[in-house]
Enzyme design. Structure first.
Site, PDB file in Angstrom:
ATOM      1  NE  ARG A  42      20.412  -9.030 -63.190  1.00  0.00           N
ATOM      2  CZ  ARG A  42      21.659  -9.064 -62.731  1.00  0.00           C
ATOM      3  NH1 ARG A  42      22.048  -8.210 -61.804  1.00  0.00           N
ATOM      4  NH2 ARG A  42      22.524  -9.926 -63.201  1.00  0.00           N
TER       5      ARG A  42
ATOM      6  NE  ARG B 208      17.361 -10.204 -56.306  1.00  0.00           N
ATOM      7  CZ  ARG B 208      18.585 -10.670 -56.050  1.00  0.00           C
ATOM      8  NH1 ARG B 208      18.772 -11.481 -55.018  1.00  0.00           N
ATOM      9  NH2 ARG B 208      19.599 -10.319 -56.806  1.00  0.00           N
TER      10      ARG B 208
ATOM     11  NE  ARG C 192      12.603 -15.132 -55.373  1.00  0.00           N
ATOM     12  CZ  ARG C 192      13.853 -15.095 -55.804  1.00  0.00           C
ATOM     13  NH1 ARG C 192      14.247 -14.129 -56.612  1.00  0.00           N
ATOM     14  NH2 ARG C 192      14.723 -16.004 -55.430  1.00  0.00           N
TER      15      ARG C 192
ATOM     16  CG  ASP D  76      17.484 -17.303 -65.263  1.00  0.00           C
ATOM     17  OD1 ASP D  76      18.318 -18.151 -65.634  1.00  0.00           O
ATOM     18  OD2 ASP D  76      17.741 -16.417 -64.426  1.00  0.00           O
TER      19      ASP D  76
ATOM     20  CE1 TYR E 210      25.461 -18.894 -64.092  1.00  0.00           C
ATOM     21  CE2 TYR E 210      25.648 -18.007 -66.318  1.00  0.00           C
ATOM     22  CZ  TYR E 210      25.581 -17.813 -64.954  1.00  0.00           C
ATOM     23  OH  TYR E 210      25.635 -16.542 -64.438  1.00  0.00           O
TER      24      TYR E 210
END
Length: 343
Positions: free
Chosen positions: A26, A30, A39, A76, A150
């Site tokens: 990652r 962020r 973003r 993703d 998921y």
């Protein structure tokens, strides 16, 4: 013509480096102000992923700022369920949602939309054209078990109980789901490779929720099938397996899946991993993301323990999981300086 050395790629192929190459899971995300700005401009995470030029920019941002030895594709793991026909959304302040959830909807009712993966391949092409020659380009996908959690539940969960119940209650239907994910993942990673990535990582983020027998069936077996197919299609291209939470099952995963390198999460003693993983196998990891936030002497001590433990085998320095969004940028700089300092 002189060939430029790629330390990360060489390590993944079994060559021990005097200073281990570094990248962080990652690393594009962020904690970087430049990521947050882009973003916000694009209006959300999924819009960013599907805008190839923007996703390429995000992939390259941490290379430009820190000079990591590896760049990992910005995308993703849920792009595969989207390609298999589920609708993927990310609500503001919420996790991902996939509809219809397979807990109460048959897999056969989905209509694959494989062109949803096309922006990812274009991102790969754009990144490959931008990276410094010494930087290794990593592609990735989610492993079948993690992706299935998921797809079945329609959302993430802390213990994956809905999917575990489903797998016990109807193993034939669940095996069909795992098979569909595996087949799509092989094609997905192959096309990433054809577009320009130089190694790939399989993320099994929820493998730690399974019993040993279920781990063999739903983690080891499908990952082994994917790795075998990729090795047959792309000889010599390294595959990293990262079964987070595998614990004592990690050596069996490393032996039986055929991966070229194995990622180690932060809950595993690096000394234990060094002693129990196959001799000579490249290892990736395994600094606690929280100690990176703490920084200072604690971070240096933890990093040194990892460096010492893996000193006799090929080692890629990384975190035990993804970098957290409140990680101070100076701590990342300090970690890189520490790992790269001559010893």
């Amino acid at each position: 013509m002189t060939t430029v050395k790629k330390p990360l790629l060489a390590t993944l192929k079994g060559e021990r480096q005097p200073i281990p190459p570094v990248w962080l899971m990652r690393q594009a995300g962020r904690y970087l102000p430049e990521y947050r700005a882009l973003r916000a401009e694009k209006g959300g995470f999924l819009a960013l992923v599907n805008d190839s030029a923007a996703a390429a920019e995000v992939t390259v941002q941490p290379i430009r700022r820190f000079g990591f030895d590896g760049a990992i594709l910005f995308s993703d793991i849920l792009m595969v369920p989207s390609a298999l026909g589920q609708d993927l959304t990310f609500g503001v302040g919420e996790g991902p949602a996939l509809t219809p959830a397979l807990v109460d909807h048959p897999l056969s009712g989905l209509q694959p939309v494989l062109e949803r993966l096309d922006p990812v391949y274009e991102t790969v092409r754009q990144v490959a054209a931008q990276l410094p020659p010494e930087t290794t380009f990593l592609g990735f996908a989610g492993s079948p078990w993690t992706v299935a959690t998921y797809m079945v539940a329609g959302h993430g969960s802390k213990d994956q109980s809905e999917t575990r119940r489903f797998a016990y209650a109807d193993p034939a239907a669940f095996a069909e789901i795992i098979g569909a994910i595996s087949a799509c993942t092989i094609e997905y990673l192959s096309k990433q490779i054809e577009a320009g990535v130089e190694a790939v990582q399989l993320f099994d983020s929820w493998s730690g929720s399974l019993s040993p027998a279920q781990f063999e069936r739903w983690v080891i077996a499908p990952n082994a099938a994917i790795v075998a197919a990729l090795h047959a299609r792309h000889p010599g291209l390294p595959v990293i397996g990262f079964p987070k939470g595998a614990g004592e099952k990690l050596p069996a995963y490393a032996r039986e899946t055929g991966v070229d390198a194995v990622g180690v999460d932060e809950t595993i003693h690096p000394e234990w991993a060094a002693a129990n993983l196959p001799q000579g196998m490249p290892v990736q990891g395994n600094l606690d993301p929280l100690v990176l936030i703490a920084g200072g002497a604690d971070m240096a001590d933890a990093a040194q323990r990892i460096l010492d433990a893996f000193a006799d085998r090929p080692h890629v320095f990384n975190l035990g999981h993804g970098i957290l969004q409140d990680t101070p940028i100076p701590h990342v700089e300090q970690l890189l300086a520490y790992v790269r300092s001559p010893r």
